[in-house]
Write a protein that holds these residues in place. Sequence first.
Motif, PDB file in Angstrom:
ATOM      1  N   VAL A 264       0.936  -1.155  -0.052  1.00 15.77           N
ATOM      2  CA  VAL A 264       0.042  -0.074   0.098  1.00 15.77           C
ATOM      3  C   VAL A 264       0.896   1.245   0.069  1.00 15.77           C
ATOM      4  O   VAL A 264       1.834   1.315   0.725  1.00 15.77           O
ATOM      5  N   ARG A 265       0.501   2.157  -0.807  1.00 10.97           N
ATOM      6  CA  ARG A 265       1.313   3.442  -0.799  1.00 10.97           C
ATOM      7  C   ARG A 265       0.228   4.575  -0.872  1.00 10.97           C
ATOM      8  O   ARG A 265      -0.650   4.752  -1.590  1.00 10.97           O
ATOM      9  N   ASP A 266       0.571   5.353   0.004  1.00  7.46           N
ATOM     10  CA  ASP A 266      -0.230   6.770   0.048  1.00  7.46           C
ATOM     11  C   ASP A 266       0.517   7.795  -0.718  1.00  7.46           C
ATOM     12  O   ASP A 266       1.699   8.284  -0.414  1.00  7.46           O
ATOM     13  N   THR A 267      -0.156   8.186  -1.934  1.00  5.55           N
ATOM     14  CA  THR A 267       0.679   8.856  -2.885  1.00  5.55           C
ATOM     15  C   THR A 267       0.237  10.629  -2.357  1.00  5.55           C
ATOM     16  O   THR A 267       1.023  11.590  -2.890  1.00  5.55           O
ATOM     17  N   GLY A 268      -0.273  10.774  -1.251  1.00  3.91           N
ATOM     18  CA  GLY A 268      -0.787  12.015  -1.099  1.00  3.91           C
ATOM     19  C   GLY A 268      -1.709  12.541  -1.825  1.00  3.91           C
ATOM     20  O   GLY A 268      -2.462  13.340  -1.554  1.00  3.91           O
ATOM     21  N   ASN A 269      -1.961  11.922  -2.915  1.00  2.00           N
ATOM     22  CA  ASN A 269      -2.979  12.298  -3.820  1.00  2.00           C
ATOM     23  C   ASN A 269      -4.001  11.246  -4.163  1.00  2.00           C
ATOM     24  O   ASN A 269      -4.509  11.003  -5.107  1.00  2.00           O
ATOM     25  N   GLY A 270      -4.092  10.384  -2.956  1.00  2.00           N
ATOM     26  CA  GLY A 270      -4.817   8.874  -3.024  1.00  2.00           C
ATOM     27  C   GLY A 270      -4.138   7.897  -2.739  1.00  2.00           C
ATOM     28  O   GLY A 270      -2.741   7.775  -2.767  1.00  2.00           O
ATOM     29  N   ILE A 271      -4.738   6.648  -2.238  1.00  2.00           N
ATOM     30  CA  ILE A 271      -4.028   5.644  -2.038  1.00  2.00           C
ATOM     31  C   ILE A 271      -3.934   4.597  -3.103  1.00  2.00           C
ATOM     32  O   ILE A 271      -4.910   4.332  -3.581  1.00  2.00           O
ATOM     33  N   ARG A 272      -2.752   4.074  -3.113  1.00  2.00           N
ATOM     34  CA  ARG A 272      -2.665   2.844  -4.252  1.00  2.00           C
ATOM     35  C   ARG A 272      -2.412   1.639  -3.521  1.00  2.00           C
ATOM     36  O   ARG A 272      -1.636   1.420  -2.660  1.00  2.00           O
ATOM     37  N   ALA A 273      -3.100   0.482  -3.834  1.00  2.00           N
ATOM     38  CA  ALA A 273      -2.992  -0.864  -3.442  1.00  2.00           C
ATOM     39  C   ALA A 273      -2.135  -1.542  -4.447  1.00  2.00           C
ATOM     40  O   ALA A 273      -2.444  -1.552  -5.776  1.00  2.00           O
ATOM     41  N   PHE A 274      -1.214  -2.508  -4.128  1.00  2.00           N
ATOM     42  CA  PHE A 274      -0.683  -3.677  -4.887  1.00  2.00           C
ATOM     43  C   PHE A 274      -1.178  -4.752  -4.838  1.00  2.00           C
ATOM     44  O   PHE A 274      -1.116  -5.391  -3.970  1.00  2.00           O
ATOM     45  N   VAL A 275      -1.166  -5.319  -6.210  1.00  2.00           N
ATOM     46  CA  VAL A 275      -2.165  -6.790  -6.188  1.00  2.00           C
ATOM     47  C   VAL A 275      -0.907  -7.703  -6.914  1.00  2.00           C
ATOM     48  O   VAL A 275      -0.868  -7.172  -8.215  1.00  2.00           O
ATOM     49  N   PRO A 276      -0.531  -8.769  -6.599  1.00  2.00           N
ATOM     50  CA  PRO A 276       0.470  -9.403  -7.376  1.00  2.00           C
ATOM     51  C   PRO A 276       0.135 -10.453  -8.329  1.00  2.00           C
ATOM     52  O   PRO A 276       0.538 -11.422  -8.443  1.00  2.00           O
ATOM     53  N   GLU A 311      -1.605  -2.119  -9.944  1.00  2.00           N
ATOM     54  CA  GLU A 311      -1.824  -1.239  -9.091  1.00  2.00           C
ATOM     55  C   GLU A 311      -3.385  -0.622  -8.993  1.00  2.00           C
ATOM     56  O   GLU A 311      -3.735  -0.264 -10.080  1.00  2.00           O
ATOM     57  N   VAL A 312      -4.000  -0.496  -7.891  1.00  2.00           N
ATOM     58  CA  VAL A 312      -5.247  -0.184  -7.798  1.00  2.00           C
ATOM     59  C   VAL A 312      -5.561   1.184  -7.051  1.00  2.00           C
ATOM     60  O   VAL A 312      -4.661   1.594  -5.967  1.00  2.00           O
ATOM     61  N   ASP A 313      -6.214   2.200  -7.501  1.00  2.00           N
ATOM     62  CA  ASP A 313      -6.455   3.341  -6.930  1.00  2.00           C
ATOM     63  C   ASP A 313      -7.568   3.407  -6.152  1.00  2.00           C
ATOM     64  O   ASP A 313      -8.435   3.102  -6.424  1.00  2.00           O
ATOM     65  N   THR A 314      -7.326   3.527  -4.900  1.00  2.00           N
ATOM     66  CA  THR A 314      -8.375   3.234  -3.737  1.00  2.00           C
ATOM     67  C   THR A 314      -8.901   4.677  -3.316  1.00  2.00           C
ATOM     68  O   THR A 314      -9.519   4.722  -2.464  1.00  2.00           O
ATOM     69  N   GLY A 315      -8.346   5.541  -3.981  1.00  2.00           N
ATOM     70  CA  GLY A 315      -8.631   7.252  -3.779  1.00  2.00           C
ATOM     71  C   GLY A 315      -8.428   7.443  -1.932  1.00  2.00           C
ATOM     72  O   GLY A 315      -7.420   7.174  -1.824  1.00  2.00           O
TER      73      GLY A 315
END
Length: 366
Positions: A264-276, A311-315
């Motif tokens: 999981v990464r917080d881009t500051g402009n929304g959260i991104r989840a990584f799925v393998p 990479e999934v944008d979970t806002g």
Amino acid sequence: MRPIASPIIASTASPHAEIEISLSAFRSNLDYLRRVTAPADLMVVLKANAYGHGRIEMGTAAAAAGIRWLGALDLDTALALRSAGVTPEIRILAWLYPPGQIFSAAVAASIDLGVSTVRELEQIISTAGGQAPRVHLKIDTGLSRNGATAADWPKLVRSALRHQHAGLIKVVGVWTHIAEASEDDDTVAANRFAHAIQVAESLGAQFEVRHLAASSAGLRREDFRFDLVRMGGHCWGIPSFDGVSPREIGLEPVMTLRSRVVGVRDTGNGIRAFVPVGYALGVPSKAAGKVSVAIDGRLHRVVTVERHWLEVDTGRFAVSVGQRVVLFGTGDEGEQTVRQWGDLTTTLGDEITTRISHTIKRRYIE
Ligand SMILES: *Cc1c(COP(=O)(O)O)cnc(C)c1O
């Protein structure tokens, strides 16, 4: 940022994803399709490893559910089904052979054989090993893939009848395959089929089974069903029509693809989840920016498809490592269906299930 340092691709089963195949959904589709297409019989087409669902598992489940016809495409699949215990009263049709194919094993295993040319017929007879195979004569009605042309048809029929008379084959079927892309083209093809049957009958042929339609025409067109319809896509709950959900046409999706959040990464402009699960495991790269996956019952857009991950944008929705992700499935957990993935990536839904890697473990559930 790469959330996973070194993806595991050398192992034989991917630990990153799991496929669930619902046998009850499959049986429910078969029951429904049989009801709709009756009194025609239903052939379950198992080519391409049953469109990724598992040819042996689906074939034996279909046989146990009372299906009388299986479509194998190739002899390897046909023989594998017999070896898995599908008994000869269940007919298995094969129709695509490499040059120089020897047919004795297929004939001994009571495989029905599609035949498109006199040459193919002679190859079958000369390598049948003494028994008389059941053959289905194929006419080309416009698709131009295989099947005899209208010009060659009388010659094929005469040759088959001569060999039948000599006790070398049994002519049981007549068939064709149509595009199912336009009503008008399909109607032209069906008329050509009816004409070819008349020509063959006028030459003395008698057919037990006449078959033309696959999933789309088989469900839409009563007049196209003849004695048997051959269905793949609809058996797996993937509509062959654009823009309809499986349930709208009485079907249930059979395959569900699951994974978990691994980064999981917080881009500051929304959260991104990584799925393998990336394109190496068969997720189409065209899915990026188009499809969404369900995390905790909520859909989130896939923004990138890389070789080994999505990479999934979970806002602004917080997600955590280990959370379950449903890529596609029945819709019961908020996910999209294969058909929706197909619409969004402009592919047929069944192309998606067919391409999902065989290294992902299929779990068969009731
Ligand atoms: C693939 C195939 C089918 C089944 O097609 P669906 O559209 O998946 O139902 C039927 N007949 C033949 C000859 C095929 O190759």
